[in-house]
Design an enzyme around this catalytic site. Structure first.
Site, PDB file in Angstrom:
ATOM      1  CG  HIS A  27      -1.445   5.036  -0.940  1.00 54.26           C
ATOM      2  ND1 HIS A  27      -2.355   5.684  -0.141  1.00 54.26           N
ATOM      3  CD2 HIS A  27      -2.041   3.886  -1.332  1.00 54.26           C
ATOM      4  CE1 HIS A  27      -3.464   4.950  -0.048  1.00 54.26           C
ATOM      5  NE2 HIS A  27      -3.280   3.854  -0.764  1.00 54.26           N
ATOM      6  NE  ARG A  35      -3.490   2.341   2.624  1.00 54.95           N
ATOM      7  CZ  ARG A  35      -3.296   3.027   3.745  1.00 54.95           C
ATOM      8  NH1 ARG A  35      -2.540   2.531   4.694  1.00 54.95           N
ATOM      9  NH2 ARG A  35      -3.875   4.190   3.928  1.00 54.95           N
ATOM     10  CD1 TRP A  63     -11.631  -6.918  -1.675  1.00 57.20           C
ATOM     11  CD2 TRP A  63     -10.041  -6.388  -0.207  1.00 57.20           C
ATOM     12  NE1 TRP A  63     -11.586  -5.549  -1.580  1.00 57.20           N
ATOM     13  CE2 TRP A  63     -10.619  -5.196  -0.692  1.00 57.20           C
ATOM     14  CE3 TRP A  63      -9.005  -6.302   0.734  1.00 57.20           C
ATOM     15  CZ2 TRP A  63     -10.203  -3.929  -0.262  1.00 57.20           C
ATOM     16  CZ3 TRP A  63      -8.590  -5.044   1.150  1.00 57.20           C
ATOM     17  CH2 TRP A  63      -9.188  -3.879   0.659  1.00 57.20           C
ATOM     18  CG  HIS A 116      -8.017  -4.734  -3.368  1.00 57.69           C
ATOM     19  ND1 HIS A 116      -9.169  -4.104  -3.748  1.00 57.69           N
ATOM     20  CD2 HIS A 116      -7.105  -3.750  -3.160  1.00 57.69           C
ATOM     21  CE1 HIS A 116      -8.981  -2.802  -3.768  1.00 57.69           C
ATOM     22  NE2 HIS A 116      -7.733  -2.564  -3.424  1.00 57.69           N
ATOM     23  CG  ASP A 170     -13.245  -4.642  -4.664  1.00 55.39           C
ATOM     24  OD1 ASP A 170     -12.105  -4.319  -5.055  1.00 55.39           O
ATOM     25  OD2 ASP A 170     -13.581  -4.663  -3.472  1.00 55.39           O
TER      26      ASP A 170
END
Length: 315
Positions: free
Chosen positions: A103, A99, A242, A226, A272
């Site tokens: 980002h 992540r 997920w 994910h 999603d």
């Protein structure tokens, strides 16, 4: 994918504005008060952290001469990879590393040439963005490695941590190039709002990803990140993973979002499900759900591209 508060970051968010947060299990006691997110979870705008790095005046050019200065960039990369593996063995925080890198990369604007993989996310103005809520945890986990190996830049360290995390989690080995030039101060931080959002539909996702120079195929395959991590309600307003094995990188994400009767223990965000609304992206979802090897091949290509968005190379 990196949605503003997602865990791929959409990967983070692969970068969605809900913060894709991937959980960092067995978190050291000094981080136990915070939830950890990685990948494409979505972060709320509460509890915006302040970077201890910038408080200490650390910059990309700040090098503490330590015991692990290395001569060659190849040697440096291997030593840092080994140190990252030790971190993941002790603290399985692979999702939040994905992540963080997502980002940092996902702010890229191909038209203006701003944003992208320059390590600017470590500076307070960008770290305070709602989508980056919780990412100080990742910075704090990487800080000891930066001190051990001061020759590696922040931009390289963030992206190397991500590709190493994916491989450690049984995912593909992603090509990696050293030499990204670091941003030297907060002036390089982009404005807030460039990352995807958990509630985005395909038209909105296209605007965000096409701005980066990425394709509909990239949107789909990068969403597969994910498969790592989970959402945390206190950060994003959403709760749950997920997949059933959120610390393993595989094609389960695609399998799960195709099920007509969703598992009540798993989460599926609007972003999603938007992959199923378009015939082309849906066909990719179906292909990846059926064949992990194809997913890994395509993911490797897209993540490699993502990890170099906006890079200015020093060598």
């Amino acid at each position: 994918m990196g949605y503003s508060d997602p865990a791929v970051g959409f990967v983070p968010s692969i970068g969605l504005s809900v913060s894709s947060h991937v959980e960092c299990h067995h978190t050291p006691k000094r981080f136990s008060h915070s939830s950890t997110f990685v990948g494409k979870t979505y972060l709320s705008r509460r509890s915006r952290p302040i970077s201890s790095w910038s408080q200490k005046g650390l910059s990309p050019s700040h090098h503490t001469r330590g015991p692990n200065m290395v001569a060659s960039k190849t040697d440096l990369e291997q030593k840092v990879r080994s140190r990252l593996v030790k971190l993941f063995e002790q603290t399985p925080c692979m999702p939040i590393m994905v992540r963080l890198a997502w980002h940092d990369a996902g702010t890229y604007d191909a038209q203006t040439g701003t944003g992208g993989v320059n390590g600017s996310i470590r500076f307070d103005p960008e770290l305070r963005h709602g989508a980056n809520n919780g990412l100080k945890i990742a910075l704090d986990l990487l800080e000891p490695i930066k001190k051990e190996y001061p020759d590696i830049g922040y931009a390289d360290l963030f992206q190397l941590a991500s590709v190493t995390a994916i491989e450690f989690a049984k995912g593909p080995k992603i090509p990696f190039r050293m030499g990204r030039k670091d941003a030297t101060g907060p002036d390089a931080c982009p404005e807030e709002g460039r990352l995807p959002n958990a509630e985005d539909h395909m038209s909105q996702l296209r605007r965000t990803f096409h701005r980066m120079g990425l394709s509909d195929k990239d949107i789909t395959v990068l969403s597969g990140a994910h498969t790592l991590g989970r959402c945390h309600k206190e950060r994003s307003g959403y709760e749950g993973p997920w997949t059933h094995q959120p610390l393993e990188f595989d094609n389960s994400y695609f399998v799960e979002i195709l099920k007509p009767n969703p598992d009540p223990g798993l989460i599926r965000l609007a972003s999603d499900l938007s992959l199923l609304d378009d015939s082309y992206t849906r066909s990719l979802v179906e292909t990846y759900a059926e064949n992990k090897d194809i997913f890994f091949k395509d993911y490797t290509e897209s993540h490699h591209k993502l990890s170099e968005l906006g890079a200015v190379w020093e060598y």
